[in-house]
Design a protein around this motif. Structure first.
Motif, PDB file in Angstrom:
ATOM      1  N   GLU A  28     -62.741  79.070 -37.129  1.00 27.85           N
ATOM      2  CA  GLU A  28     -63.317  80.401 -37.444  1.00 27.85           C
ATOM      3  C   GLU A  28     -63.565  80.598 -39.213  1.00 27.85           C
ATOM      4  OE1 GLU A  28     -60.838  83.631 -35.959  1.00 27.85           O
ATOM      5  OE2 GLU A  28     -60.898  82.806 -34.013  1.00 27.85           O
ATOM      6  N   PRO A  29     -64.464  79.645 -39.596  1.00 26.68           N
ATOM      7  CA  PRO A  29     -64.401  79.615 -41.156  1.00 26.68           C
ATOM      8  C   PRO A  29     -65.071  80.730 -41.575  1.00 26.68           C
ATOM      9  CG  PRO A  29     -66.069  77.953 -40.108  1.00 26.68           C
ATOM     10  CD  PRO A  29     -65.081  78.599 -38.975  1.00 26.68           C
ATOM     11  N   LEU A  30     -65.702  81.561 -40.962  1.00 23.26           N
ATOM     12  CA  LEU A  30     -66.581  82.841 -41.489  1.00 23.26           C
ATOM     13  C   LEU A  30     -65.829  83.822 -41.581  1.00 23.26           C
ATOM     14  CD1 LEU A  30     -69.935  82.209 -39.784  1.00 23.26           C
ATOM     15  CD2 LEU A  30     -69.255  81.591 -42.152  1.00 23.26           C
ATOM     16  N   GLY A  31     -64.594  84.119 -40.852  1.00 20.84           N
ATOM     17  CA  GLY A  31     -63.925  85.223 -40.842  1.00 20.84           C
ATOM     18  C   GLY A  31     -62.439  84.844 -41.677  1.00 20.84           C
ATOM     19  N   CYS A  32     -62.251  83.528 -42.178  1.00 19.99           N
ATOM     20  CA  CYS A  32     -60.983  83.567 -42.934  1.00 19.99           C
ATOM     21  C   CYS A  32     -61.120  82.889 -44.217  1.00 19.99           C
ATOM     22  CB  CYS A  32     -60.109  82.816 -41.883  1.00 19.99           C
ATOM     23  SG  CYS A  32     -60.747  81.111 -41.684  1.00 19.99           S
ATOM     24  N   ARG A  33     -60.218  82.550 -44.799  1.00 20.49           N
ATOM     25  CA  ARG A  33     -60.232  82.257 -46.093  1.00 20.49           C
ATOM     26  C   ARG A  33     -60.736  80.818 -46.239  1.00 20.49           C
ATOM     27  NH1 ARG A  33     -55.332  81.853 -49.213  1.00 20.49           N
ATOM     28  NH2 ARG A  33     -56.962  81.861 -50.758  1.00 20.49           N
ATOM     29  N   ALA A  34     -60.974  80.132 -45.210  1.00 18.46           N
ATOM     30  CA  ALA A  34     -61.736  78.602 -45.146  1.00 18.46           C
ATOM     31  C   ALA A  34     -62.880  78.721 -45.743  1.00 18.46           C
ATOM     32  CB  ALA A  34     -61.616  78.173 -43.846  1.00 18.46           C
ATOM     33  N   HIS A  35     -63.577  79.877 -45.442  1.00 18.52           N
ATOM     34  CA  HIS A  35     -65.048  80.326 -45.982  1.00 18.52           C
ATOM     35  C   HIS A  35     -65.014  80.020 -47.688  1.00 18.52           C
ATOM     36  CE1 HIS A  35     -68.245  82.410 -46.974  1.00 18.52           C
ATOM     37  NE2 HIS A  35     -68.946  82.048 -46.030  1.00 18.52           N
ATOM     38  N   GLU A  36     -63.924  80.596 -48.302  1.00 25.82           N
ATOM     39  CA  GLU A  36     -63.879  80.061 -49.604  1.00 25.82           C
ATOM     40  C   GLU A  36     -63.782  78.873 -50.034  1.00 25.82           C
ATOM     41  OE1 GLU A  36     -60.508  82.112 -51.397  1.00 25.82           O
ATOM     42  OE2 GLU A  36     -60.426  83.771 -49.870  1.00 25.82           O
ATOM     43  N   VAL A  37     -63.255  77.912 -49.246  1.00 28.75           N
ATOM     44  CA  VAL A  37     -63.303  76.631 -49.669  1.00 28.75           C
ATOM     45  C   VAL A  37     -64.431  75.959 -49.437  1.00 28.75           C
ATOM     46  CG1 VAL A  37     -61.881  74.509 -49.140  1.00 28.75           C
ATOM     47  CG2 VAL A  37     -60.814  76.506 -49.563  1.00 28.75           C
ATOM     48  N   LEU A  38     -65.007  76.304 -48.117  1.00 29.05           N
ATOM     49  CA  LEU A  38     -66.236  75.688 -47.756  1.00 29.05           C
ATOM     50  C   LEU A  38     -67.422  76.053 -48.853  1.00 29.05           C
ATOM     51  CD1 LEU A  38     -66.207  76.222 -43.846  1.00 29.05           C
ATOM     52  CD2 LEU A  38     -66.045  74.118 -45.029  1.00 29.05           C
ATOM     53  N   ALA A  39     -67.287  77.423 -49.167  1.00 27.00           N
ATOM     54  CA  ALA A  39     -68.375  77.579 -50.271  1.00 27.00           C
ATOM     55  C   ALA A  39     -68.307  76.902 -51.488  1.00 27.00           C
ATOM     56  CB  ALA A  39     -68.315  79.311 -50.530  1.00 27.00           C
ATOM     57  N   ARG A  40     -66.968  76.678 -51.900  1.00 32.23           N
ATOM     58  CA  ARG A  40     -67.010  75.939 -53.089  1.00 32.23           C
ATOM     59  C   ARG A  40     -67.262  74.444 -52.976  1.00 32.23           C
ATOM     60  NH1 ARG A  40     -67.857  75.982 -56.964  1.00 32.23           N
ATOM     61  NH2 ARG A  40     -67.160  77.793 -57.342  1.00 32.23           N
ATOM     62  N   VAL A  41     -66.654  73.490 -52.011  1.00 31.61           N
ATOM     63  CA  VAL A  41     -66.831  72.344 -51.957  1.00 31.61           C
ATOM     64  C   VAL A  41     -68.470  72.040 -51.379  1.00 31.61           C
ATOM     65  CG1 VAL A  41     -64.548  71.712 -51.551  1.00 31.61           C
ATOM     66  CG2 VAL A  41     -65.907  72.098 -49.675  1.00 31.61           C
ATOM     67  N   GLY A  42     -68.874  72.918 -50.787  1.00 26.17           N
ATOM     68  CA  GLY A  42     -70.128  73.039 -50.308  1.00 26.17           C
ATOM     69  C   GLY A  42     -71.424  73.137 -51.112  1.00 26.17           C
ATOM     70  N   ASP A  43     -71.068  73.835 -52.178  1.00 26.45           N
ATOM     71  CA  ASP A  43     -72.223  74.233 -52.890  1.00 26.45           C
ATOM     72  C   ASP A  43     -72.835  72.982 -53.754  1.00 26.45           C
ATOM     73  OD1 ASP A  43     -71.780  74.002 -56.094  1.00 26.45           O
ATOM     74  OD2 ASP A  43     -69.915  75.078 -55.488  1.00 26.45           O
ATOM     75  N   LYS A  44     -73.941  72.882 -53.971  1.00 29.37           N
ATOM     76  CA  LYS A  44     -74.735  71.707 -54.508  1.00 29.37           C
ATOM     77  C   LYS A  44     -74.177  70.950 -55.549  1.00 29.37           C
ATOM     78  CE  LYS A  44     -78.738  73.237 -57.264  1.00 29.37           C
ATOM     79  NZ  LYS A  44     -80.144  73.235 -57.300  1.00 29.37           N
ATOM     80  N   TRP A  45     -73.792  71.756 -56.946  1.00 25.77           N
ATOM     81  CA  TRP A  45     -73.274  71.027 -57.931  1.00 25.77           C
ATOM     82  C   TRP A  45     -71.889  70.613 -57.535  1.00 25.77           C
ATOM     83  CZ3 TRP A  45     -77.082  69.679 -60.240  1.00 25.77           C
ATOM     84  CH2 TRP A  45     -78.020  70.497 -60.725  1.00 25.77           C
ATOM     85  N   SER A  46     -71.065  71.284 -56.831  1.00 25.43           N
ATOM     86  CA  SER A  46     -69.621  70.863 -56.559  1.00 25.43           C
ATOM     87  C   SER A  46     -69.757  69.405 -55.875  1.00 25.43           C
ATOM     88  CB  SER A  46     -68.835  71.691 -55.749  1.00 25.43           C
ATOM     89  OG  SER A  46     -68.563  72.836 -56.572  1.00 25.43           O
TER      90      SER A  46
END
Length: 144
Positions: free
Chosen positions: A23-41
Motif C-alpha cells: 500500500e505505498p500510496l496510502g502510507c509513508r512508503a510513498h514519501e520514500v518512493l517519491a524521493r528515490v524514484g525522481d529522475k535526478w535522485s
C-alpha cells in the motif's frame, strides 16, 4: 401478455485486497518512493555508485543536464533521507565531497537495473513516442 426485460447483470470486479506491504500510496512508503524514484535522485545514486566519492563540481559534470540549484536541492534531500553523506573539509577553498551511505548502497543494484533497462529499451521507447506523436498532432510532454 407484456414482456418486461431486466437489464443484464454485469459482474463487478472486487477491489484487490492489499497487504500493508503493498500500500505505498496510502502510507509513508510513498514519501520514500517519491524521493528515490525522481529522475535526478536515481541519476545521482547511479553516478555515485559507479564513481564513489565525488566533489560537487565533479558530480555536476557527471549528471548531464542538471542545474546547480537542482543538484544542491537533490543532494540535500538525499542527505536528509540518509542516502548520501556529505563531508566538508576545512581547507581554502573549502572542499565538500559526496558519497553513498551504506543504506543507499542497498539501492545501487536496483538503480543499476533501472539504468540498464532504460538503455536497453530506449530504441523501443523512441519508436513508441514517434508513433504516438504521429497519431496525436500537437501533443507535447509536460516540462520537467
Amino acid at each position: 401478455m407484456s414482456i418486461t426485460s431486466t437489464p443484464p447483470v454485469v459482474p463487478q470486479r472486487a477491489a484487490p485486497q492489499l497487504t500493508r506491504a503493498h500500500e505505498p500510496l496510502g502510507c509513508r512508503a510513498h514519501e520514500v518512493l517519491a524521493r528515490v524514484g525522481d529522475k535526478w535522485s536515481v541519476y545521482i545514486i547511479h553516478v555515485l555508485g559507479e564513481a564513489g566519492t565525488l566533489r560537487f563540481g565533479e558530480l555536476k559534470r557527471c549528471v548531464e543536464g542538471i542545474s546547480q540549484r537542482m543538484l544542491t536541492v537533490t543532494l540535500r534531500s538525499l542527505e536528509r533521507d540518509g542516502l548520501v553523506s556529505r563531508a566538508m573539509y576545512p581547507e581554502m577553498p573549502p572542499r565538500v565531497e559526496y558519497a553513498l551511505t551504506p543504506l543507499a548502497m542497498t539501492l545501487r543494484g536496483i538503480v543499476g537495473q533501472l539504468v540498464e533497462w532504460s538503455q536497453a529499451n530506449l530504441p523501443a521507447i523512441d519508436g513508441a513516442r514517434a508513433r504516438y506523436d504521429a497519431q496525436v498532432p500537437g501533443w507535447a510532454p509536460a516540462e520537467d
